[in-house]
Scaffold this motif. Structure first.
Motif, PDB file in Angstrom:
ATOM      1  N   THR A  59       1.399  -0.911  -0.460  1.00  0.00           N
ATOM      2  CA  THR A  59      -0.048   0.385   0.174  1.00  0.00           C
ATOM      3  C   THR A  59       0.920   1.563   0.057  1.00  0.00           C
ATOM      4  O   THR A  59       2.302   1.317   0.175  1.00  0.00           O
ATOM      5  N   GLY A  60       0.366   2.273  -0.060  1.00  0.00           N
ATOM      6  CA  GLY A  60       0.950   3.416  -0.277  1.00  0.00           C
ATOM      7  C   GLY A  60       1.341   4.121   1.053  1.00  0.00           C
ATOM      8  O   GLY A  60       1.736   5.299   1.970  1.00  0.00           O
ATOM      9  N   ILE A  61       0.602   3.530   1.438  1.00  0.00           N
ATOM     10  CA  ILE A  61      -0.007   4.316   3.130  1.00  0.00           C
ATOM     11  C   ILE A  61       1.492   3.515   4.043  1.00  0.00           C
ATOM     12  O   ILE A  61       1.759   2.817   4.407  1.00  0.00           O
ATOM     13  N   PRO A  64       1.597   0.295   7.327  1.00  0.00           N
ATOM     14  CA  PRO A  64       0.393  -0.958   6.874  1.00  0.00           C
ATOM     15  C   PRO A  64      -0.158  -1.317   7.918  1.00  0.00           C
ATOM     16  O   PRO A  64      -1.261  -1.937   7.989  1.00  0.00           O
ATOM     17  N   ARG A  65       1.169  -2.610   8.190  1.00  0.00           N
ATOM     18  CA  ARG A  65       0.593  -3.066   9.052  1.00  0.00           C
ATOM     19  C   ARG A  65       0.051  -2.580  10.593  1.00  0.00           C
ATOM     20  O   ARG A  65      -0.891  -3.362  10.891  1.00  0.00           O
ATOM     21  N   TRP A  66      -0.246  -1.520  11.472  1.00  0.00           N
ATOM     22  CA  TRP A  66      -0.638  -0.702  11.998  1.00  0.00           C
ATOM     23  C   TRP A  66      -1.625   0.200  11.367  1.00  0.00           C
ATOM     24  O   TRP A  66      -3.290  -0.276  12.512  1.00  0.00           O
ATOM     25  N   VAL A  67      -2.002   0.083  10.442  1.00  0.00           N
ATOM     26  CA  VAL A  67      -3.138   0.785   9.933  1.00  0.00           C
ATOM     27  C   VAL A  67      -4.605  -0.806   9.668  1.00  0.00           C
ATOM     28  O   VAL A  67      -5.484  -0.289  10.539  1.00  0.00           O
ATOM     29  N   GLU A  92       4.829  -1.241   2.517  1.00  0.00           N
ATOM     30  CA  GLU A  92       5.123   0.200   2.445  1.00  0.00           C
ATOM     31  C   GLU A  92       5.246   0.547   0.958  1.00  0.00           C
ATOM     32  O   GLU A  92       6.995   0.229   1.374  1.00  0.00           O
ATOM     33  N   ILE A  93       4.977   1.593   0.115  1.00  0.00           N
ATOM     34  CA  ILE A  93       5.844   2.044  -1.233  1.00  0.00           C
ATOM     35  C   ILE A  93       4.761   3.593  -1.228  1.00  0.00           C
ATOM     36  O   ILE A  93       5.675   3.883  -2.137  1.00  0.00           O
ATOM     37  N   ARG A  94       5.326   3.929  -0.205  1.00  0.00           N
ATOM     38  CA  ARG A  94       5.226   5.164  -0.174  1.00  0.00           C
ATOM     39  C   ARG A  94       6.518   6.366  -0.407  1.00  0.00           C
ATOM     40  O   ARG A  94       6.178   7.576  -0.901  1.00  0.00           O
ATOM     41  N   SER A  95       7.421   6.237  -0.400  1.00  0.00           N
ATOM     42  CA  SER A  95       8.708   7.628  -0.690  1.00  0.00           C
ATOM     43  C   SER A  95       8.943   6.965  -2.381  1.00  0.00           C
ATOM     44  O   SER A  95       9.141   8.142  -3.251  1.00  0.00           O
ATOM     45  N   GLU A  96       8.488   5.439  -3.192  1.00  0.00           N
ATOM     46  CA  GLU A  96       8.496   5.777  -4.441  1.00  0.00           C
ATOM     47  C   GLU A  96       7.522   6.146  -5.078  1.00  0.00           C
ATOM     48  O   GLU A  96       7.473   6.530  -5.492  1.00  0.00           O
TER      49      GLU A  96
END
Ligand SMILES: Nc1ncnc2c1ncn2[C@@H]1O[C@H](COP(=O)(O)OP(=O)(O)OP(=O)(O)O)[C@@H](O)[C@H]1O
Ligand SMILES: [Mg+2]
Length: 226
Positions: A59-61, A64-67, A92-96
């Protein structure tokens, strides 16, 4: 040759697709906010993990595990031990996503090569598509990713933030093997949730909208009920 299938574990859904999604396949689950996309995708990861399969949730958030834990740990399918044993891996792939969208594909490929999952979820793919728009390579991205995952016999679910009228213009809709739409129309002042299979390559499937219920046990589809 008989089609190999993998059950989703969602009550009522497997029956609609002759026992499970064909393997390998990428299935898009589309729908407006709160229709149940994440619940279906994660429930199916837990179903597989309990049988010893490996699942990856991307996910992009951030965190993710805690969400997921915060929102989905109430459900009876949630099981902390499969996460501890890394049968489900949250990434997460947030920075990418924000800085280098063209690198997302390498990150996903790296994860798949490392964990060799039977199930993969990208939830949602909509921000990936938007960030790739600038590069003009959306089609190439999805083509490469879906072909790559097929090589691993992976069952992939991608969720898409969209309504019915956006389907004809969605590039990814043409590229995935299956499309399942979730909706919550209002009829006579009552809003109910529905699931409809619009496309499923390689198998016969039920058509029309089927009532979808979310309870503490997770998502349940009532085949034939309207
Ligand atoms: N314990 C529960 N009992 C009944 N319904 C529930 C329960 N928990 C969640 N829901 C329903 O599930 C919805 C959330 O579903 P989910 O997060 O899977 O939707 P989504 O399609 O992924 O939404 P988004 O696009 O916002 O991410 C809630 O809005 C609520 O209607
Ligand atoms: Mg969601």
């Amino acid at each position: 040759m008989a089609t190999m299938r993998r059950e989703t574990g969602i009550a009522g859904l497997d029956k609609l697709v002759m026992g499970g999604f064909p393997v390998p396949a990428t299935v898009m689950i589309g729908g407006e906010p709160g229709t149940g996309k994440t619940t279906i995708a994660v429930q199916s990861l837990f179903y597989g993990a309990k049988k010893g399969e490996i699942g990856i949730y991307i996910t992009g958030i951030s965190e993710p595990r805690w969400v997921v834990q915060k929102f989905l740990s109430e459900f009876t399918f949630y099981d902390e031990t499969v996460i501890e044993k890394e049968n489900i891996v949250f990434k997460e792939i947030r920075s990418e996503l924000f800085k280098e969208p063209e690198k997302i594909i390498y990150k996903i490929e790296e994860l798949v090569e490392k964990y060799e999952p039977q199930r993969l979820v990208i939830d949602p793919i909509t921000p990936i598509k938007l960030s790739l728009k600038k590069t003009g390579r959306i089609r190439e991205f999805f083509h490469e990713l879906f072909e790559f995952l097929k090589g691993f016999n992976c069952s992939t679910i991608v969720t898409a933030e969209m309504s019915y009228d956006e389907i004809p213009k969605s590039i990814e809709g043409y590229m995935v093997d299956g499309i399942i739409m979730l909706s919550y129309p209002i009829e006579k002042d009552v809003r109910r949730k529905f699931l409809e299979i619009l496309k499923m390559r390689g198998t016969k499937h039920a058509t029309g909208k089927h009532l979808l219920d979310i309870t503490l046990e997770g998502v349940e589809v009532h085949a034939g009920l309207r």
